[in-house]
Design a protein around this motif. Structure first.
Motif, PDB file in Angstrom:
ATOM      1  N   VAL A  10      42.832  -5.279 -17.269  1.00 18.89           N
ATOM      2  CA  VAL A  10      43.856  -6.183 -17.785  1.00 18.89           C
ATOM      3  C   VAL A  10      44.827  -6.525 -16.676  1.00 18.89           C
ATOM      4  CG1 VAL A  10      43.722  -5.322 -20.152  1.00 18.89           C
ATOM      5  CG2 VAL A  10      45.351  -4.307 -18.552  1.00 18.89           C
ATOM      6  N   GLN A  11      45.635  -7.535 -16.904  1.00 16.72           N
ATOM      7  CA  GLN A  11      46.668  -7.890 -15.948  1.00 16.72           C
ATOM      8  C   GLN A  11      47.974  -7.173 -16.309  1.00 16.72           C
ATOM      9  OE1 GLN A  11      46.817 -12.213 -15.885  1.00 16.72           O
ATOM     10  NE2 GLN A  11      45.431 -12.213 -14.115  1.00 16.72           N
ATOM     11  N   ALA A  12      48.815  -7.024 -15.327  1.00 18.26           N
ATOM     12  CA  ALA A  12      50.115  -6.393 -15.554  1.00 18.26           C
ATOM     13  C   ALA A  12      50.859  -7.125 -16.666  1.00 18.26           C
ATOM     14  CB  ALA A  12      50.928  -6.405 -14.273  1.00 18.26           C
ATOM     15  N   GLY A  13      51.458  -6.345 -17.542  1.00 21.73           N
ATOM     16  CA  GLY A  13      52.185  -6.903 -18.662  1.00 21.73           C
ATOM     17  C   GLY A  13      51.384  -6.992 -19.942  1.00 21.73           C
ATOM     18  N   GLU A  14      50.086  -6.861 -19.835  1.00 16.16           N
ATOM     19  CA  GLU A  14      49.231  -6.948 -21.006  1.00 16.16           C
ATOM     20  C   GLU A  14      49.113  -5.597 -21.700  1.00 16.16           C
ATOM     21  OE1 GLU A  14      46.448 -10.762 -19.850  1.00 16.16           O
ATOM     22  OE2 GLU A  14      45.609  -8.756 -19.622  1.00 16.16           O
ATOM     23  N   SER A  15      48.334  -5.600 -22.791  1.00 12.75           N
ATOM     24  CA  SER A  15      48.206  -4.401 -23.623  1.00 12.75           C
ATOM     25  C   SER A  15      46.755  -3.987 -23.775  1.00 12.75           C
ATOM     26  CB  SER A  15      48.799  -4.667 -25.016  1.00 12.75           C
ATOM     27  OG  SER A  15      50.163  -4.981 -24.935  1.00 12.75           O
ATOM     28  N   LEU A  16      46.573  -2.711 -24.077  1.00 12.26           N
ATOM     29  CA  LEU A  16      45.268  -2.154 -24.428  1.00 12.26           C
ATOM     30  C   LEU A  16      45.484  -1.076 -25.461  1.00 12.26           C
ATOM     31  CD1 LEU A  16      43.228  -1.494 -21.142  1.00 12.26           C
ATOM     32  CD2 LEU A  16      42.579  -3.019 -23.019  1.00 12.26           C
ATOM     33  N   ARG A  17      44.470  -0.857 -26.290  1.00 10.54           N
ATOM     34  CA  ARG A  17      44.515   0.271 -27.212  1.00 10.54           C
ATOM     35  C   ARG A  17      43.305   1.150 -26.968  1.00 10.54           C
ATOM     36  NH1 ARG A  17      44.507   0.890 -33.799  1.00 10.54           N
ATOM     37  NH2 ARG A  17      42.279   0.364 -33.544  1.00 10.54           N
ATOM     38  N   LEU A  18      43.561   2.399 -26.683  1.00  9.18           N
ATOM     39  CA  LEU A  18      42.497   3.374 -26.525  1.00  9.18           C
ATOM     40  C   LEU A  18      42.267   4.087 -27.852  1.00  9.18           C
ATOM     41  CD1 LEU A  18      43.475   4.989 -23.105  1.00  9.18           C
ATOM     42  CD2 LEU A  18      42.123   2.922 -23.552  1.00  9.18           C
ATOM     43  N   SER A  19      41.016   4.420 -28.103  1.00  4.79           N
ATOM     44  CA  SER A  19      40.662   5.128 -29.326  1.00  4.79           C
ATOM     45  C   SER A  19      39.916   6.405 -28.971  1.00  4.79           C
ATOM     46  CB  SER A  19      39.758   4.251 -30.201  1.00  4.79           C
ATOM     47  OG  SER A  19      40.403   3.054 -30.564  1.00  4.79           O
ATOM     48  N   CYS A  20      40.107   7.417 -29.800  1.00  5.76           N
ATOM     49  CA  CYS A  20      39.421   8.686 -29.601  1.00  5.76           C
ATOM     50  C   CYS A  20      38.891   9.154 -30.945  1.00  5.76           C
ATOM     51  CB  CYS A  20      40.362   9.730 -29.019  1.00  5.76           C
ATOM     52  SG  CYS A  20      39.649  11.371 -28.835  1.00  5.76           S
ATOM     53  N   ALA A  21      37.590   9.287 -31.032  1.00 12.06           N
ATOM     54  CA  ALA A  21      36.954   9.814 -32.240  1.00 12.06           C
ATOM     55  C   ALA A  21      36.797  11.318 -32.075  1.00 12.06           C
ATOM     56  CB  ALA A  21      35.603   9.150 -32.443  1.00 12.06           C
ATOM     57  N   VAL A  91      41.815   6.829 -14.979  1.00 16.79           N
ATOM     58  CA  VAL A  91      40.854   7.208 -16.007  1.00 16.79           C
ATOM     59  C   VAL A  91      41.621   7.987 -17.073  1.00 16.79           C
ATOM     60  CG1 VAL A  91      38.771   8.509 -16.534  1.00 16.79           C
ATOM     61  CG2 VAL A  91      38.958   7.294 -14.355  1.00 16.79           C
ATOM     62  N   TYR A  92      41.502   7.547 -18.294  1.00 17.56           N
ATOM     63  CA  TYR A  92      42.214   8.167 -19.404  1.00 17.56           C
ATOM     64  C   TYR A  92      41.250   9.046 -20.193  1.00 17.56           C
ATOM     65  CZ  TYR A  92      46.325   5.300 -18.611  1.00 17.56           C
ATOM     66  OH  TYR A  92      47.447   4.729 -18.058  1.00 17.56           O
ATOM     67  N   TYR A  93      41.738  10.241 -20.518  1.00 16.86           N
ATOM     68  CA  TYR A  93      40.929  11.212 -21.238  1.00 16.86           C
ATOM     69  C   TYR A  93      41.595  11.568 -22.554  1.00 16.86           C
ATOM     70  CZ  TYR A  93      38.749  12.022 -16.683  1.00 16.86           C
ATOM     71  OH  TYR A  93      38.097  11.865 -15.482  1.00 16.86           O
ATOM     72  N   CYS A  94      40.790  11.690 -23.575  1.00 21.50           N
ATOM     73  CA  CYS A  94      41.235  12.260 -24.832  1.00 21.50           C
ATOM     74  C   CYS A  94      40.932  13.751 -24.782  1.00 21.50           C
ATOM     75  CB  CYS A  94      40.486  11.591 -25.982  1.00 21.50           C
ATOM     76  SG  CYS A  94      40.870  12.233 -27.603  1.00 21.50           S
ATOM     77  N   ALA A  95      41.882  14.577 -25.231  1.00 19.89           N
ATOM     78  CA  ALA A  95      41.691  16.017 -25.144  1.00 19.89           C
ATOM     79  C   ALA A  95      42.368  16.710 -26.320  1.00 19.89           C
ATOM     80  CB  ALA A  95      42.247  16.544 -23.829  1.00 19.89           C
ATOM     81  N   ALA A  96      41.991  17.962 -26.534  1.00 22.51           N
ATOM     82  CA  ALA A  96      42.570  18.743 -27.621  1.00 22.51           C
ATOM     83  C   ALA A  96      42.843  20.159 -27.156  1.00 22.51           C
ATOM     84  CB  ALA A  96      41.621  18.761 -28.820  1.00 22.51           C
ATOM     85  N   LYS A  97      43.907  20.729 -27.689  1.00 29.88           N
ATOM     86  CA  LYS A  97      44.233  22.122 -27.400  1.00 29.88           C
ATOM     87  C   LYS A  97      44.850  22.748 -28.644  1.00 29.88           C
ATOM     88  CE  LYS A  97      48.864  21.198 -25.562  1.00 29.88           C
ATOM     89  NZ  LYS A  97      49.804  21.477 -24.448  1.00 29.88           N
ATOM     90  N   ARG A  98      44.737  24.062 -28.726  1.00 34.43           N
ATOM     91  CA  ARG A  98      45.376  24.759 -29.838  1.00 34.43           C
ATOM     92  C   ARG A  98      46.892  24.690 -29.674  1.00 34.43           C
ATOM     93  NH1 ARG A  98      42.444  28.237 -33.046  1.00 34.43           N
ATOM     94  NH2 ARG A  98      40.236  28.407 -32.505  1.00 34.43           N
ATOM     95  N   ARG A  99      47.575  24.589 -30.754  1.00 37.43           N
ATOM     96  CA  ARG A  99      49.025  24.560 -30.710  1.00 37.43           C
ATOM     97  C   ARG A  99      49.543  25.825 -30.049  1.00 37.43           C
ATOM     98  NH1 ARG A  99      51.603  21.794 -36.038  1.00 37.43           N
ATOM     99  NH2 ARG A  99      53.437  22.079 -34.759  1.00 37.43           N
TER     100      ARG A  99
END
Length: 117
Positions: A10-21, A91-99
């Motif tokens: 995308v160009q600067a100023g634009e938007s994206l939505r990442l999804s994680c299943a 690079v964007y990562y979806c991750a999980a950890k115990r509280r």
């Protein structure tokens, strides 16, 4: 298991939505998050959200621009990214950890976000 999607160019100023299943976790005990790693830099936490309750964290550089959310019915976590800058390229990562734990235990594959000027 975590599976991320939604990256792109995308160009600067634009938007994206990442999804994680997300699947296979006792979600109520976990924190779900988005982390990123830019070329030549260390991985950093961008935003996190507790599955139970709604405690949210943002790193300072994305506050007011990014929004993390979840859909409990669909077992999805989202990262809405607005007003993107070239510094958000990573690079964007979806991750999980115990509280209560510092380290993320479960990781999805990364999705590349490239912001051009």
């Amino acid at each position: 298991q975590l599976q991320a999607s939604g990256g792109g160019l995308v160009q600067a100023g634009e938007s994206l939505r990442l999804s994680c299943a997300a699947s296979g976790l006792a979600f109520s005990r976990y924190v779900l998050g988005w982390l990123r790693q830019a070329p030549g830099k260390e991985r950093e936490s961008v935003a996190t959200i507790t599955w139970s309750g709604n405690l949210i964290y943002y790193r300072d550089s994305v506050k007011g621009r990014f929004a993390i959310s979840k859909d409990k019915f669909k077992n999805m976590v989202y990262l809405q990214m607005n007003s993107l800058t070239v510094e958000d390229t990573a690079v964007y990562y979806c991750a999980a950890k115990r509280r209560g734990e510092a380290e993320f235990d479960y990781w999805g594959q990364g999705t590349l976000v490239t912001v051009s000027s």
